[in-house]
Design an enzyme around this catalytic site. Structure first.
Site, short mmCIF file in Angstrom:
data_model
loop_
_atom_site.label_atom_id
_atom_site.label_comp_id
_atom_site.label_asym_id
_atom_site.label_seq_id
_atom_site.Cartn_x
_atom_site.Cartn_y
_atom_site.Cartn_z
N LYS A 33 -1.09 7.31 1.69
CA LYS A 33 -0.71 5.97 1.20
C LYS A 33 0.80 5.90 0.93
O LYS A 33 1.48 4.95 1.33
CB LYS A 33 -1.49 5.68 -0.09
CG LYS A 33 -0.91 4.61 -0.98
CD LYS A 33 -1.14 3.23 -0.43
CE LYS A 33 -0.33 2.19 -1.19
NZ LYS A 33 -0.55 0.85 -0.72
N CYS A 82 6.03 -2.07 -3.69
CA CYS A 82 5.47 -0.94 -2.91
C CYS A 82 6.60 -0.12 -2.28
O CYS A 82 6.82 1.02 -2.65
CB CYS A 82 4.55 -1.47 -1.83
SG CYS A 82 3.29 -2.56 -2.50
N1 SAJ Z 1 12.15 -5.54 5.20
C1 SAJ Z 1 13.40 -5.35 5.81
N2 SAJ Z 1 13.45 -5.09 7.15
C2 SAJ Z 1 12.33 -4.99 7.92
C3 SAJ Z 1 11.07 -5.20 7.30
C4 SAJ Z 1 10.99 -5.47 5.94
O1 SAJ Z 1 14.46 -5.42 5.16
O2 SAJ Z 1 12.46 -4.73 9.13
C5 SAJ Z 1 12.05 -5.78 3.74
C6 SAJ Z 1 11.37 -7.07 3.33
O3 SAJ Z 1 12.24 -8.17 3.37
C7 SAJ Z 1 10.92 -6.72 1.93
C8 SAJ Z 1 10.55 -5.24 2.02
O4 SAJ Z 1 11.20 -4.77 3.19
O5 SAJ Z 1 11.97 -6.86 1.00
C9 SAJ Z 1 9.07 -4.92 2.03
O6 SAJ Z 1 8.32 -5.82 2.83
P1 SAJ Z 1 7.02 -5.40 3.68
O7 SAJ Z 1 6.44 -6.62 4.26
O8 SAJ Z 1 7.36 -4.31 4.62
O9 SAJ Z 1 6.06 -4.71 2.62
P2 SAJ Z 1 5.22 -5.10 1.28
O10 SAJ Z 1 5.88 -4.36 0.16
O11 SAJ Z 1 5.01 -6.56 1.09
O12 SAJ Z 1 3.80 -4.45 1.61
C10 SAJ Z 1 3.72 -3.07 1.95
C11 SAJ Z 1 2.86 -2.91 3.19
N3 SAJ Z 1 3.04 -1.56 3.75
C12 SAJ Z 1 3.33 -1.34 5.04
O13 SAJ Z 1 3.48 -2.23 5.85
C13 SAJ Z 1 3.47 0.09 5.44
C14 SAJ Z 1 1.40 -3.16 2.84
O14 SAJ Z 1 0.55 -2.88 3.93
C15 SAJ Z 1 0.98 -2.28 1.64
O15 SAJ Z 1 -0.34 -2.56 1.25
C16 SAJ Z 1 1.87 -2.61 0.48
O16 SAJ Z 1 3.23 -2.32 0.86
C17 SAJ Z 1 1.41 -1.78 -0.71
O17 SAJ Z 1 0.74 -2.33 -1.61
O18 SAJ Z 1 1.65 -0.58 -0.74
#
Ligand code: SAJ
Length: 422
Positions: free
Chosen positions: A204, A258
């Protein structure tokens, strides 16, 4: 089955509702009386698409009640928060998990199943939770079954993903895995993957760490491009046409509860062997300062100090501002003496209209990829002091014709002073 869930937050509540709509008798426990009251009045307290309708279903079936205290059950699911400790490596704060375990011990009976769903540091189930239950007199795998079963849902799509995503079932013993599988098998349609508790914990954490490290690489590339006067966004677009390359997107930083939290749990558990993870965190955490630095350099020629921020949430199309880099940037700019106006159609505490937020502004900073920002109406920006925009998420596709559009790939073209010192 009779199931008690401890913690009715973003994960605990949807999980409880899911089991309740599949014929289980669920007691949801939370320490916040307001949450328990709201739920017992028939309303959910979190914003999540489709969840109220499912809750109505659970209530109509008479399968859910909220309570301040646990009750005797067949299974107990712990879904409480695990923040970072304020220590050197920001380790995992287990205060709520330990309190939750202690709260269920008086209700545990032979044959019960205990599941930890909270995201926890590697080895926590075996090294901390198991001894707590053993001290209470239970033999794990014989009279009590203990497993770590992390959720992997995406906020905004929780109801669907809880059912359809593959689920890791990490039992402390094989009998624990079997017992946990039997319970999740009644609601999950995705694959149930047999595992151990420690493997499940680390898997995880590494899923979110993988994403964090890859975003850090993209952010580092944006800085390198700025330094060398090479358009990093163009580089990413081209590199990704290689069949085995998937560079992520740079941005104003990484937020949420996360990605900005979990990698520290791994680093703190094994600090000597996690330099890459630690550096990735540093790079992503440095992005708000990078954006503020660019803003200050752009604002050197401005007739006033007004900057408009578009988007306060940690990512697009949600209302969540927890651990949001946009909020950091907002605060840092205010601290530097800028007159900062925020426009965010998803956040109730940002009441300005787009016209009000843009009036007299010398720069729009796009910090979140809400779909509303794809097209920015010319009328909304008609009264800016300087019509220009720095789009840190590369989301804006249409603006007024006279708008100067910059992004993290080309901002160097608009800055006289070098953004980064070599
Ligand atoms: N971000 C970037 N560049 C990218 C992609 C994302 O800067 O290329 C930023 C986003 O703007 C944001 C952050 O990263 O600030 C996180 O966004 P996210 O959509 O990647 O993740 P979370 O935190 O909303 O959800 C994640 C997910 N994990 C993965 O995709 C591996 C989700 O599946 C998990 O369930 C969740 O964390 C969790 O609860 O752990």
């Amino acid at each position: 089955m009779k199931i008690t869930t401890i913690g009715l937050g973003y994960i605990g509540l949807p999980t409880s509702i899911l089991f309740a709509t599949h014929g289980h008798q669920v007691t949801g426990v939370d320490i916040r009386p307001s949450v328990v009251d709201t739920l017992n009045q028939g309303l959910i307290h979190i914003e999540e698409e489709g969840l109220q309708a499912l809750y109505n279903e659970a209530l109509a079936a008479g399968n859910f009640q909220a309570s301040l205290t646990p009750t005797h059950s067949d299974a107990f699911i712990i879904a409480v928060p695990t923040p970072n400790n304020d220590d050197r490596y920001k380790s995992c704060d287990l205060t709520y998990v330990e309190a939750a375990v202690n709260s269920i011990i008086p209700y545990l009976e032979e044959g019960n199943l205990v599941i930890v769903e909270s995201t926890i540091a590697p080895r926590t189930t075996e090294d901390i939770v198991q001894p707590m239950l053993e001290q209470a007199g239970f033999t794990i795998g014989k009279d009590i079954f203990l497993a770590h079963c992390p959720e992997r849902v995406l906020p905004g799509n929780i109801a669907y993903e809880l059912v359809h995503n593959p689920r890791i079932i990490g039992g402390v013993t094989p009998a624990c895995t079997t017992a946990a599988k039997a319970m999740y098998g009644t609601v999950v349609e995705g694959e149930l993957i047999d595992s151990s508790a420690s493997e499940a914990e680390l898997s995880k954490l590494m899923e979110n760490t993988y994403r964090d490290v890859n975003i850090a690489l993209a952010n580092e590339l944006a800085k390198i491009g700025t330094d060398l006067h090479i358009n990093a966004l163009k580089v990413i677009e081209m590199a990704n046409r290689h069949p085995r390359v998937n560079l992520h997107s740079p941005g104003p930083g990484v937020g949420g509860h996360c990605l900005a939290v979990d990698p520290y749990f791994v680093a703190a558990a094994s600090p000597s062997f996690s330099p890459l993870i630690q550096t990735a965190r540093e790079i992503n955490s440095s992005m708000p300062a990078f954006v503020v630095d660019a803003t200050e350099k752009l604002m050197q020629d401005a007739p006033n100090k007004k900057v408009t921020v578009f988007g306060l949430t940690y990512k697009g199309n949600i209302d969540d501002i927890r651990e949001s880099p946009a909020m950091d940037i907002f605060g840092m700019l205010e601290f530097q003496g800028y007159d900062v106006a925020a426009y965010d159609p998803h956040v109730a505490s940002a009441p300005l209209t787009i016209e009000e937020a843009c009036a007299d502004s010398s720069l729009i900073l796009v910090l979140t990829d809400h779909s509303e920002f794809t097209e920015i109406e010319a009328t909304a920006t008609a009264h800016m002091a300087i019509p220009r925009l720095l789009d840190t998420k590369n989301i804006v596709k249409e603006t007024a014709a006279n708008m100067t559009r910059m992004h993290l790939g080309n901002v160097y073209e608009h800055i006289q002073v070098k953004l980064l010192q070599r």
